[in-house]
Motif scaffolding. Structure first.
Motif, mmCIF file in Angstrom:
data_model
loop_
_atom_site.group_PDB
_atom_site.id
_atom_site.type_symbol
_atom_site.label_atom_id
_atom_site.label_comp_id
_atom_site.label_asym_id
_atom_site.label_seq_id
_atom_site.Cartn_x
_atom_site.Cartn_y
_atom_site.Cartn_z
ATOM 1 N N ASP A 154 3.084 -4.279 2.232
ATOM 2 C CA ASP A 154 1.897 -3.502 1.878
ATOM 3 C C ASP A 154 2.198 -2.529 0.731
ATOM 4 O O ASP A 154 1.354 -2.310 -0.143
ATOM 5 N N ILE A 155 3.397 -1.943 0.738
ATOM 6 C CA ILE A 155 3.783 -1.058 -0.364
ATOM 7 C C ILE A 155 3.720 -1.822 -1.687
ATOM 8 O O ILE A 155 3.195 -1.322 -2.692
ATOM 9 N N LEU A 156 4.239 -3.030 -1.680
ATOM 10 C CA LEU A 156 4.245 -3.825 -2.903
ATOM 11 C C LEU A 156 2.831 -4.267 -3.285
ATOM 12 O O LEU A 156 2.486 -4.312 -4.464
ATOM 13 N N TRP A 157 2.014 -4.586 -2.296
ATOM 14 C CA TRP A 157 0.624 -4.954 -2.608
ATOM 15 C C TRP A 157 -0.113 -3.791 -3.254
ATOM 16 O O TRP A 157 -0.848 -3.961 -4.223
ATOM 17 N N GLN A 158 0.088 -2.569 -2.707
ATOM 18 C CA GLN A 158 -0.566 -1.394 -3.274
ATOM 19 C C GLN A 158 -0.154 -1.189 -4.732
ATOM 20 O O GLN A 158 -0.960 -0.759 -5.568
ATOM 21 N N ALA A 159 1.093 -1.509 -5.033
ATOM 22 C CA ALA A 159 1.595 -1.341 -6.402
ATOM 23 C C ALA A 159 1.317 -2.561 -7.278
ATOM 24 O O ALA A 159 1.683 -2.563 -8.451
#
Length: 369
Positions: A154-159
């Motif tokens: 999710d962190i990577l999706w947000q970025a």
């Protein structure tokens, strides 16, 4: 492959809680509202500019609650370079050398740059993900157990940074993955032991936070059931993929009277299998005369032992090269196509039969174990 695809069901269940946060990427303005400060204050905290400590703490807490990451990667992408973040979780892993060799060889071939970050230097594994995001990587390769972490994904999706899950047994539909069929690999090994006459086979589990550990245990159980054998719960011993845990498991299984020992031990990885052989040596148990030992991965230690270890070969170097290639291709395609296709590459495994496994001796069978 059916076992691999079952991850989609778990994915649908596990990602329900994260679906609301995936509707739109979190912005600096969202963080500002959450913390009750100005957007400029948030920018100062993100950029490391000095602000009053109470404000910094509030902003940092809001950043973590919202999984916000600054989109430095987008700026880096516009420069035309490809920077791929590579995390590794266990610096003592026998797989690490092969992984890095394959990854660097492919990056040199396609012109991408690898940014290496050890997870162990951070309080939380996801902190390593955040650090690489902040440095402006374009894509990231996640090893176990991060490859199965919804928070990391999710962190990577947000970025808006593509992720590739490496050596997962539970690939996700929204991110690429490189893996082997751990279930079939484990089942093949147990069938091999049964073919040698073994009926009392013990299994040493891997780290339960790693999806491959779960699939390997499933493969073990399936092969035992297919052979019509009864599984004694005492023959399932916990481990965590480390050599030390293999020593503990080996002692639990072997430091008993000969009649109570299994005739074969299958460990979830080579490090634990190597530890079992050390315990057997210390107790005067001959391999493979009195005990067959098998591992998984075919790391360098498997060929350094004597007798050499029977194991399932996972082609780590080739898999790492494929991971870099898939992620590089995806990033290049994304410059012209908003949503390039996701790829799940399943590498072939191979059962490497060596000297640590052999037929059950007649005198051992006569003990009735």
């Amino acid at each position: 492959m059916d076992r691999v695809k079952r991850g989609n069901k778990a994915e649908a269940e596990g990602e329900t809680s994260a679906s609301s946060s995936r509707r739109s990427a979190v912005t600096v303005h969202d963080v500002a509202r959450e913390a009750g400060v100005s957007s400029m204050t948030v920018s100062r905290v993100v950029n490391g500019t000095k602000v009053r400590e109470p404000l910094r703490v509030r902003v940092q807490a809001a950043i973590e609650r919202l999984n916000y990451v600054p989109n430095v990667a987008a700026r880096a992408a516009r420069s035309g370079s490809l920077r791929i973040g590579v995390l590794f979780s266990n610096p003592r892993s026998s797989n690490l050398g092969d992984f890095l060799m394959g990854a660097f060889q492919q990056s040199g071939s396609d012109g991408s740059q690898l940014v290496i970050e050890p997870v162990a230097t951070h309080p939380k594994a996801t902190d390593a993900v955040r650090k690489l995001v902040a440095t402006g990587v374009d894509g990231m390769i996640l090893p176990p157990p991060l490859c199965d972490s919804l928070e990391a994904l999710d962190i990577l999706w947000q970025a808006q940074i593509p992720a590739l899950s490496f050596a997962t047994a539970d690939p996700r539909s929204h991110s690429s993955a490189v893996l082997i069929d751990d279930f079939e690999g484990a089942r093949a090994m147990v069938r091999h032991l049964i073919g040698l006459g073994h009926r009392d086979i013990a299994f040493i589990r891997g780290n339960q936070r790693h999806s491959p550990a779960l699939r390997r245990e499933e493969g073990f159980r399936a092969a035992i059931a297919e052979a019509g054998l009864q599984l004694d719960p005492a023959r399932l011993v916990d481990g965590d993929f480390s050599y030390r845990s293999g020593l503990d498991a080996g002692r639990a299984l072997l430091d008993v009277s000969p009649a109570k020992r299994p005739t074969a031990i299958f460990a979830s990885n080579d490090d634990m299998a190597a530890a079992v052989t050390a315990v057997a040596l210390g107790l005067g148990v001959s391999i493979p005369g009195e005990l067959s030992v098998a591992g998984f991965d075919d790391t360098p230690i498997a060929s350094l032992l004597w007798p050499q270890l029977t194991t399932i070969r996972q082609p780590i170097a080739e898999m790492a090269a494929t991971a870099v290639e898939i992620l590089s291709d995806y990033l290049k395609q994304r410059r012209n196509t908003p949503t390039p296709p996701i790829k799940h590459h399943v590498a072939p495994f191979e059962l490497k039969e060596r000297g640590s496994t052999g037929p059950v001796r007649v005198e051992v069978l006569n003990l009735g174990i």
